[in-house]
Design a protein around this motif. Structure first.
Motif: not given
Length: 279
Positions: A44-50, A71-82, A109-112, A149-155
């Protein structure tokens, strides 16, 4: 974006958990020396990580990557190759589930995280999202990679690096807020002082802190406080999600503190394992 890659020692530990004494099925079938291909795609759609870790897991078992891993942090559509790996069947089976599951959890985690970041910036483009240290114990490096990868930083990466004063600390003090702040700034002059406050009275008493952390405050109250002490940065914490991030950002919270991504549903990674002609 690829913030970093987990070290080989950690990846070997993960492989060892799933393969402590060899792969019984592959050995019993005597297929270990057959040649094959392992392909990973976003279901499915996702922001890939790992994905970098998945590739390295393969390399550690002698597999070759066919083309680059996404690369981790890339937004993917359903079916995209990793990622595609090729090599001996024994290695493909050894790596398959560990690589798949690691990417699924980290991509969840990255997608959320990306969803909360997008919502916050819709409310205020300058609002920052930071994630707490409430990750599952023992998974910090992987979890932090995923929120980056999802665009946040550590607290807070650890208790050792930040000054965050809770009511549980203040229970042991017998001095004024001004005295506490002055003492902290003498002892740790390069660290901003963050104070968590429960209500407006506490917030006004500690308004000279560098950042006030507002635990479970309604967005309307955040807005009212921001108007009273515009020179103090406000961090909204507790219950922050993609559903309310824009409201808090519009209300004047410069920082949104959340643990929600760590509890995200994993994002499915589809796997195809196929035989190839002998080289």
């Amino acid at each position: 974006m690829n913030p970093y890659t987990l070290p080989d020692a950690e990846l070997e530990r993960l492989l060892g958990e799933d393969l402590p004494a060899g792969d019984a099925t592959t050995h019993a079938l005597a297929i270990g020396d057959c040649h094959g291909r392992l392909e990973f795609h976003a279901r499915f759609e996702m922001v890939v990580c790992g994905s970098e870790e998945a590739r390295r897991l393969g390399e550690l078992r002698g597999l070759a990557a066919v083309g680059a891993a996404v690369a981790s942090g890339t937004a993917l559509a359903a079916g995209d190759r990793i990622l595609t790996l090729e090599g001996k069947a024994a290695a493909l089976h050894a790596v398959w589930k560990t690589a798949q599951t690691l990417m699924e959890y980290l991509s969840g985690i990255a997608t959320a995280t990306a969803g909360i970041v997008a919502a916050a910036r819709a409310g205020n483009p300058d609002c920052s999202v930071v994630c707490t240290r409430k990750n599952f114990p023992g998974t910090k490096a992987a979890a932090i990679k995923a929120i980056l990868a999802g665009g946040a930083s550590p607290h807070r990466l650890s208790l050792s690096e930040t000054l965050l004063v809770f009511a549980e600390h203040r229970a042991f003090l017998s001095e004024t807020p001004a005295q506490t702040l002055a003492r902290l700034r003498r002892r740790w002059p390069e660290r901003p002082v963050v104070v968590e406050v429960a209500d407006e009275n506490e917030a006004l008493a500690w308004a000279d802190a560098d950042i006030l952390q507002l635990e479970k405050w309604p967005a309307l109250t955040v807005d009212r406080l921001q108007r009273q002490i515009p020179g103090t940065r406000l961090a909204a914490a507790g219950g922050i999600s993609a559903a309310n991030a824009a409201d808090y950002a519009r209300a004047g919270a410069a920082i949104l503190v959340t643990s929600a991504p760590y509890f995200a549903v994993p994002r499915d990674v589809a796997v195809t394992l196929s035989a190839l002609p002998a080289a």
